[in-house]
Write a protein that holds these residues in place. Structure first.
Motif, PDB file in Angstrom:
ATOM      1  N   SER A   1       0.779  -1.239   0.000  1.00 18.18           N
ATOM      2  CA  SER A   1       0.000   0.000   0.000  1.00 18.18           C
ATOM      3  C   SER A   1       0.813   1.293   0.000  1.00 18.18           C
ATOM      4  CB  SER A   1      -0.971   0.010   1.173  1.00 18.18           C
ATOM      5  OG  SER A   1      -0.296  -0.159   2.392  1.00 18.18           O
ATOM      6  N   LYS A   2       2.085   1.255   0.339  1.00 19.12           N
ATOM      7  CA  LYS A   2       2.900   2.481   0.339  1.00 19.12           C
ATOM      8  C   LYS A   2       3.717   2.641  -0.939  1.00 19.12           C
ATOM      9  CE  LYS A   2       3.119   3.034   5.281  1.00 19.12           C
ATOM     10  NZ  LYS A   2       3.968   3.148   6.462  1.00 19.12           N
ATOM     11  N   LEU A   3       3.516   1.755  -1.888  1.00 19.04           N
ATOM     12  CA  LEU A   3       4.267   1.788  -3.136  1.00 19.04           C
ATOM     13  C   LEU A   3       3.888   3.021  -3.961  1.00 19.04           C
ATOM     14  CD1 LEU A   3       6.353  -0.065  -4.384  1.00 19.04           C
ATOM     15  CD2 LEU A   3       4.511  -1.296  -5.508  1.00 19.04           C
ATOM     16  N   THR A   4       4.884   3.825  -4.317  1.00 23.90           N
ATOM     17  CA  THR A   4       4.633   5.020  -5.122  1.00 23.90           C
ATOM     18  C   THR A   4       5.429   5.034  -6.418  1.00 23.90           C
ATOM     19  OG1 THR A   4       6.328   6.280  -3.944  1.00 23.90           O
ATOM     20  CG2 THR A   4       4.062   6.461  -3.126  1.00 23.90           C
TER      21      THR A   4
ATOM     22  N   ASP B   1     -10.121   0.589   1.519  1.00 20.68           N
ATOM     23  CA  ASP B   1     -10.955   1.356   0.574  1.00 20.68           C
ATOM     24  C   ASP B   1     -10.225   2.524  -0.077  1.00 20.68           C
ATOM     25  OD1 ASP B   1     -13.183  -0.303   0.868  1.00 20.68           O
ATOM     26  OD2 ASP B   1     -13.835   0.799   2.641  1.00 20.68           O
ATOM     27  N   LYS B   2      -8.895   2.500  -0.071  1.00 17.83           N
ATOM     28  CA  LYS B   2      -8.102   3.532  -0.724  1.00 17.83           C
ATOM     29  C   LYS B   2      -7.326   2.892  -1.874  1.00 17.83           C
ATOM     30  CE  LYS B   2      -5.661   6.225   1.795  1.00 17.83           C
ATOM     31  NZ  LYS B   2      -4.717   6.733   2.795  1.00 17.83           N
ATOM     32  N   PRO B   3      -7.360   3.519  -3.046  1.00 14.72           N
ATOM     33  CA  PRO B   3      -6.604   2.971  -4.173  1.00 14.72           C
ATOM     34  C   PRO B   3      -5.105   3.169  -4.017  1.00 14.72           C
ATOM     35  CG  PRO B   3      -7.594   5.053  -4.787  1.00 14.72           C
ATOM     36  CD  PRO B   3      -8.087   4.726  -3.400  1.00 14.72           C
ATOM     37  N   SER B   4      -4.366   2.523  -4.864  1.00 11.50           N
ATOM     38  CA  SER B   4      -2.912   2.634  -4.899  1.00 11.50           C
ATOM     39  C   SER B   4      -2.477   4.087  -5.008  1.00 11.50           C
ATOM     40  CB  SER B   4      -2.402   1.849  -6.097  1.00 11.50           C
ATOM     41  OG  SER B   4      -1.091   2.190  -6.390  1.00 11.50           O
ATOM     42  N   GLU B   5      -1.309   4.387  -4.461  1.00 14.47           N
ATOM     43  CA  GLU B   5      -0.751   5.734  -4.582  1.00 14.47           C
ATOM     44  C   GLU B   5       0.448   5.758  -5.513  1.00 14.47           C
ATOM     45  OE1 GLU B   5      -0.265   7.798  -0.901  1.00 14.47           O
ATOM     46  OE2 GLU B   5      -2.148   7.032  -0.111  1.00 14.47           O
ATOM     47  N   ILE B   6       0.512   4.818  -6.429  1.00 14.74           N
ATOM     48  CA  ILE B   6       1.607   4.778  -7.397  1.00 14.74           C
ATOM     49  C   ILE B   6       1.532   6.024  -8.270  1.00 14.74           C
ATOM     50  CG2 ILE B   6       2.597   3.549  -9.364  1.00 14.74           C
ATOM     51  CD1 ILE B   6       1.475   0.956  -8.077  1.00 14.74           C
ATOM     52  N   THR B   7       2.622   6.775  -8.303  1.00 17.43           N
ATOM     53  CA  THR B   7       2.660   8.007  -9.093  1.00 17.43           C
ATOM     54  C   THR B   7       3.612   7.914 -10.276  1.00 17.43           C
ATOM     55  OG1 THR B   7       4.348   8.934  -7.626  1.00 17.43           O
ATOM     56  CG2 THR B   7       2.042   9.468  -7.131  1.00 17.43           C
ATOM     57  N   GLN B   8       4.507   6.924 -10.259  1.00 20.44           N
ATOM     58  CA  GLN B   8       5.466   6.800 -11.354  1.00 20.44           C
ATOM     59  C   GLN B   8       5.716   5.336 -11.679  1.00 20.44           C
ATOM     60  OE1 GLN B   8       9.220   8.794 -10.761  1.00 20.44           O
ATOM     61  NE2 GLN B   8      10.168   7.739 -12.456  1.00 20.44           N
TER      62      GLN B   8
END
Length: 90
Positions: free
Chosen positions: A42-45, A67-74
């Motif tokens: 879940s902390k993968l960005t 209930d929160k989507p991934s926070e992958i930004t790159q």
């Protein structure tokens, strides 16, 4: 986390649920990343994939935690990539 050396295959569920991972960097020898290999991290960005990678499995980087989507930004995808499974980056 960096994958160095002669790792060619990352198996199914290999790092599933490792919620402290925030960055993944793969080097040239990785050819296949199996189904669900990094699911629920879940902390993968950031994900940097190597040239030479052929296949990313189903739900490989899937993360929908509390209930929160991934926070992958790159994500860096190589030209060698031939297959991306369903919901690989959802």
């Amino acid at each position: 986390m960096e994958f160095l050396g002669n790792v060619e295959y990352i198996g199914k569920d290999a790092f599933k649920g490792h919620r402290e991972l925030s960055s993944l960097k793969f080097h040239g020898s990785v050819r296949v990343i199996g189904d669900n290999a990094f699911e629920d991290c879940s902390k993968l960005t950031e994900i940097i994939l190597p040239e030479g990678l052929d296949s990313i499995g189903t739900f490989t980087f899937y993360c929908y935690y509390n209930d929160k989507p991934s926070e992958i930004t790159q994500v860096s995808l190589p030209l060698s990539l031939k297959y991306i499974g369903k919901y690989a980056f959802e």
